[in-house]
Design an enzyme around this catalytic site. Structure first.
Site, short mmCIF file in Angstrom:
data_model
loop_
_atom_site.label_atom_id
_atom_site.label_comp_id
_atom_site.label_asym_id
_atom_site.label_seq_id
_atom_site.Cartn_x
_atom_site.Cartn_y
_atom_site.Cartn_z
N GLU A 52 10.51 -15.43 -7.93
CA GLU A 52 9.69 -14.23 -7.69
C GLU A 52 9.41 -13.44 -8.96
OE1 GLU A 52 11.24 -11.08 -5.16
OE2 GLU A 52 13.27 -11.58 -5.73
N TRP A 74 -2.80 -2.88 -1.53
CA TRP A 74 -2.32 -4.27 -1.65
C TRP A 74 -3.21 -5.06 -0.71
CZ3 TRP A 74 0.26 -8.06 1.34
CH2 TRP A 74 0.99 -9.00 0.62
N LYS A 116 7.40 -4.17 -2.56
CA LYS A 116 8.80 -3.83 -2.32
C LYS A 116 9.09 -3.68 -0.82
CE LYS A 116 12.96 -2.63 -3.43
NZ LYS A 116 13.83 -3.74 -3.85
N HIS A 148 20.45 -36.29 -0.24
CA HIS A 148 19.54 -36.48 0.90
C HIS A 148 18.10 -36.13 0.52
CE1 HIS A 148 22.97 -37.26 3.40
NE2 HIS A 148 23.53 -36.17 2.93
N CYS A 167 0.80 -1.24 0.00
CA CYS A 167 0.00 0.00 0.00
C CYS A 167 0.83 1.29 0.00
CB CYS A 167 -0.91 0.05 1.21
SG CYS A 167 -2.03 -1.34 1.34
N LYS A 191 15.22 -15.32 -6.64
CA LYS A 191 15.10 -14.36 -7.75
C LYS A 191 14.29 -14.97 -8.88
CE LYS A 191 16.04 -11.35 -6.37
NZ LYS A 191 16.69 -10.92 -5.15
N GLU A 196 19.42 -17.56 -3.00
CA GLU A 196 19.07 -16.25 -3.56
C GLU A 196 18.73 -16.38 -5.05
OE1 GLU A 196 18.25 -13.51 -2.52
OE2 GLU A 196 18.71 -12.04 -4.07
N ASN A 204 -2.53 2.70 5.40
CA ASN A 204 -1.56 1.61 5.20
C ASN A 204 -1.43 0.86 6.50
OD1 ASN A 204 -1.02 2.57 2.71
ND2 ASN A 204 1.12 3.11 3.09
N GLY A 205 -1.26 -0.45 6.43
CA GLY A 205 -1.08 -1.23 7.65
C GLY A 205 -2.32 -2.07 7.92
N ARG A 232 6.03 -0.52 -5.09
CA ARG A 232 5.79 -1.18 -3.81
C ARG A 232 4.85 -2.36 -3.94
NH1 ARG A 232 6.59 2.74 0.63
NH2 ARG A 232 4.96 1.75 1.81
C1 F6R Z 1 13.49 -10.38 -2.83
C2 F6R Z 1 13.26 -9.28 -1.93
C3 F6R Z 1 12.65 -9.56 -0.60
C4 F6R Z 1 13.24 -8.61 0.47
C5 F6R Z 1 12.50 -8.81 1.80
C6 F6R Z 1 13.09 -7.96 2.90
O1 F6R Z 1 14.10 -9.97 -4.01
O2 F6R Z 1 13.54 -8.15 -2.24
O3 F6R Z 1 12.80 -10.88 -0.23
O4 F6R Z 1 14.59 -8.89 0.62
O5 F6R Z 1 11.15 -8.47 1.63
O6 F6R Z 1 13.03 -6.60 2.61
P1 F6R Z 1 13.99 -5.57 3.31
O7 F6R Z 1 15.38 -5.86 2.87
O8 F6R Z 1 13.52 -4.22 2.83
O9 F6R Z 1 13.82 -5.74 4.79
#
Ligand code: F6R
Length: 613
Positions: free
Chosen positions: A493, A74, A608, A509, A2, A490, A486, A98-99, A27
């Site tokens: 997502e 959102w 984000k 395993h 949001c 990536k 990671e 928001n929240g 976001r």
């Molecule tokens: C993946 C990604 C998320 C953030 C996670 C934590 O590409 O960006 O997994 O790493 O939401 O966010 P921050 O770093 O802002 O606490």
């Protein structure tokens, strides 16, 4: 997650609000709306989907006004529909939020008993009705808002307007970020300063519990809702404002390519040649001398950075280091241990779980009289985590707009290494040779990344072989196990291909059962003392028909053969190899996602800045 924009001005602000929402699109959201006050009326437009849908509606219905609030939603409570989109209205009151209001169900029942009819399934609508109810006795909008916030449980940032108060925007911050953008003869609010950068570079960062009343020419702030306070106005410099896509098709690609410079910036703040700058984390030296262990708390990609730091902390400076996902840490009542450095890693500095874990740790340490220190590694200097920890180290990556974290991750790694060098130096656990080796490697890192980026076209060609795949495995050992995690994160997502990361030693395993002709297996193969073991894992995959995609050190001796594709990565110092091996997995995911036609910068269902749990 949001976004809020609002403003009070002399001019029509509908376009400013829409532009602000567009700047918050990164976001993540699923509907958008705004409300403007015009001649004693609330004019509202809401649309499901992208902000452009709302923009068209606002234009075609000529919605205008000098006071207004806008929102990207959102969905949490209720589906992403037009009736659930914000703003929510009760009579002449309009609210964006928001929240999460955790006790909304009981508040709703009380309001329904008073005769209020709800038109949405959201938790937010209770706020609009509560304000309307309070205004029956309160003598101003501000007083009405001040009287209802104590009834709200949860985390929230609010923007509130009323048709009979045409020069007044009320805003509340409690657990969700909110900034005031200070203009000349006009003032604004935003859940992120990025939303307001086209109109001002002067900001007031509200504290938790603040309520503010904005008019065109004044800003009143009340701490804990009622005590008048002054908060400083901060000016942002131009580099922070640099957030356009430039020549790149996506923010993610731009941010991948920005990594050499971002790393250079992050490293330069700490190093002078082969020495740590005297002022680098100088205020933390007493704490660093005192601590006996490190506990890292983070989510998602930031958690992966923490996992790598664990290997480094124990091998390099002999300091025990634990790392845990914040959403687990905060709820399992972990033992808070004396003389521990608690480190939050977060791009945004606002992630709800990490922030809650930090606050809980601080509270419990204080209750027991423990001697702990807290620290944030963060990309946003003005964030809650930076403000609430004893010490902080900034990743100077610049704004990261793509939802998938790239440059924030690699700069987090550089920052973590710098932090460990500092702790090692203070505790005299690092030799002069190691300091020289690692600082040389850090300075060299941007160049190695530039050379690695030269392999982009090769990686693009390989990505074509992933487009039709349903699943993928990433394997690595040591510090490249977190890079495998990671890489998988990536890929899943942004391309929506199911991917898993494993420590290669775990292959037999369980995950080996998944390997067949249709399973691409990505291998991270730097030149380190695990390479021979990794080569055996590669044999195991090949023997089961798996197709290998190997990012291998150019000296590794690993060559192309049938169903074995190799991209040679420039040789790099072993300590810093995970920073460099992040690049090919980012590029691979990016190209696969583009080829599959997904929304790379704003992948479905993701946000984000995850400011609700
Ligand atoms: C993946 C990604 C998320 C953030 C996670 C934590 O590409 O960006 O997994 O790493 O939401 O966010 P921050 O770093 O802002 O606490």
């Amino acid at each position: 997650m949001c976004g809020i924009v609002g403003g009070v001005a002399e001019r029509n602000i509908s376009e400013i609000l829409i532009e602000g929402l567009k700047r918050l699109e990164y976001r993540g959201y699923d509907s958008a709306g705004l409300a403007l006050i015009n001649h004693g009326q609330v004019l509202r437009e809401r649309r499901v989907g992208k902000v452009v849908n709302l923009e068209e509606a606002v234009k075609s219905h000529q919605v205008a006004g000098t006071l207004g609030i806008a929102h990207t939603r959102w969905a949490t409570h209720g589906k992403p529909t037009e009736t659930n989109a914000h703003p929510h209205i009760s009579g002449k009151v309009a609210v964006v939020h928001n929240g999460i209001i955790e006790n909304y169900a009981e508040l709703k029942a009380d309001l329904q008993a008073l005769g209020y009819v709800f038109s949405s399934q959201t938790d937010t609508e209770v706020v609009a009705h509560l304000v309307a109810e309070a205004l029956k006795t309160a003598d101003s909008l501000l007083v009405a808002v001040q009287s209802i916030v104590s009834k709200l449980k949860g985390a929230y940032a609010l923007g509130i307007v009323h048709a009979d108060y045409p020069d007044e925007l009320i805003t509340v911050r409690e657990g969700s970020p909110l900034v005031i953008g200070v203009g000349i003869g006009e003032n604004f609010i935003g859940s992120d300063q990025l939303a307001l950068l086209p109109i001002t570079n002067r900001f007031i960062y509200l504290e938790e519990g603040d309520i503010a009343r904005l008019t065109r020419t004044s800003i009143e702030i009340y701490a804990h809702g009622t005590q008048a306070v002054q908060r400083p106005v901060k000016e942002l410099d131009a580099t922070v404002s640099n957030s356009s896509k430039g020549e790149y098709k996506h923010y993610m690609l731009k941010e991948i390519y920005e990594q050499p410079e971002a790393l250079q910036q992050t490293i330069s703040q700490a190093l002078n040649g082969n020495a740590l700058r005297e002022d680098f984390l100088a205020d933390a030296e007493v704490n660093f001398r005192n601590i006996e262990q490190i506990q890292i708390i983070a989510c998602g990609t930031s958690y992966h950075a923490g996992m790598i730091a664990k290997y480094w902390a124990e091998q390099l400076i002999d300091v025990p280091c634990q790392v845990e996902i914040a959403s687990e840490f905060r709820y399992r009542s972990p033992v808070i241990i004396n003389r521990t450095l608690y480190v939050c890693i977060s791009q945004s500095g606002e992630t709800a779980d990490t922030l809650a874990a930090l606050r809980d740790t601080q509270k419990r340490a204080a209750a027991k009289g423990l001697n702990i220190a807290t620290m944030t590694i963060c990309n946003v200097a003005t964030s809650s985590m930076v403000r609430e920890t004893d010490h902080h180290l900034l990743t100077l990556a610049g704004p990261e707009i793509g939802v998938a974290s790239t440059k924030a991750f690699t700069t987090q790694l550089a920052a973590l290494m710098l932090l460990l060098l500092k702790i090692g130096q203070v505790k005299q656990r690092i030799s002069a040779e190691q300091m020289t080796e690692i600082t040389d490697a850090l300075w060299h890192c941007p160049k190695v990344i530039l050379d690695t980026l030269q392999h982009n076209a090769e990686i693009l060609r390989l990505s074509e072989l992933f487009v039709e795949k349903q699943h993928c495995l990433f394997l690595g050992r040591g510090t490249h196990f977190p890079i495998a995690l990671e890489g998988a994160l990536k890929l899943k997502e942004i391309s929506y291909i199911h991917a898993e990361g494993y420590a290669a030693g775990e292959l037999k395993h369980g995950p080996l059962a998944l390997v067949d002709n249709d399973m691409p297996v990505v291998i991270l193969a730097p030149q380190d003392d695990m390479l021979d073991k990794l080569k055996s894992n590669m044999e195991e995959v090949q023997a089961r028909g798996g197709e290998l995609f190997i990012f291998a050190d150019e000296q590794s001796g690993i060559t192309e053969k049938d169903r074995q594709h190799v991209v040679n990565i420039p040789s790099v110092n072993t300590w810093l190899a995970p920073i460099v091996y992040s690049i090919p997995v980012q590029l691979l995911s990016y190209h696969v996602a583009v080829l599959r036609g997904t929304d790379v910068d704003q992948p479905r269902n993701l946000a984000k800045s995850v400011t609700v749990e």
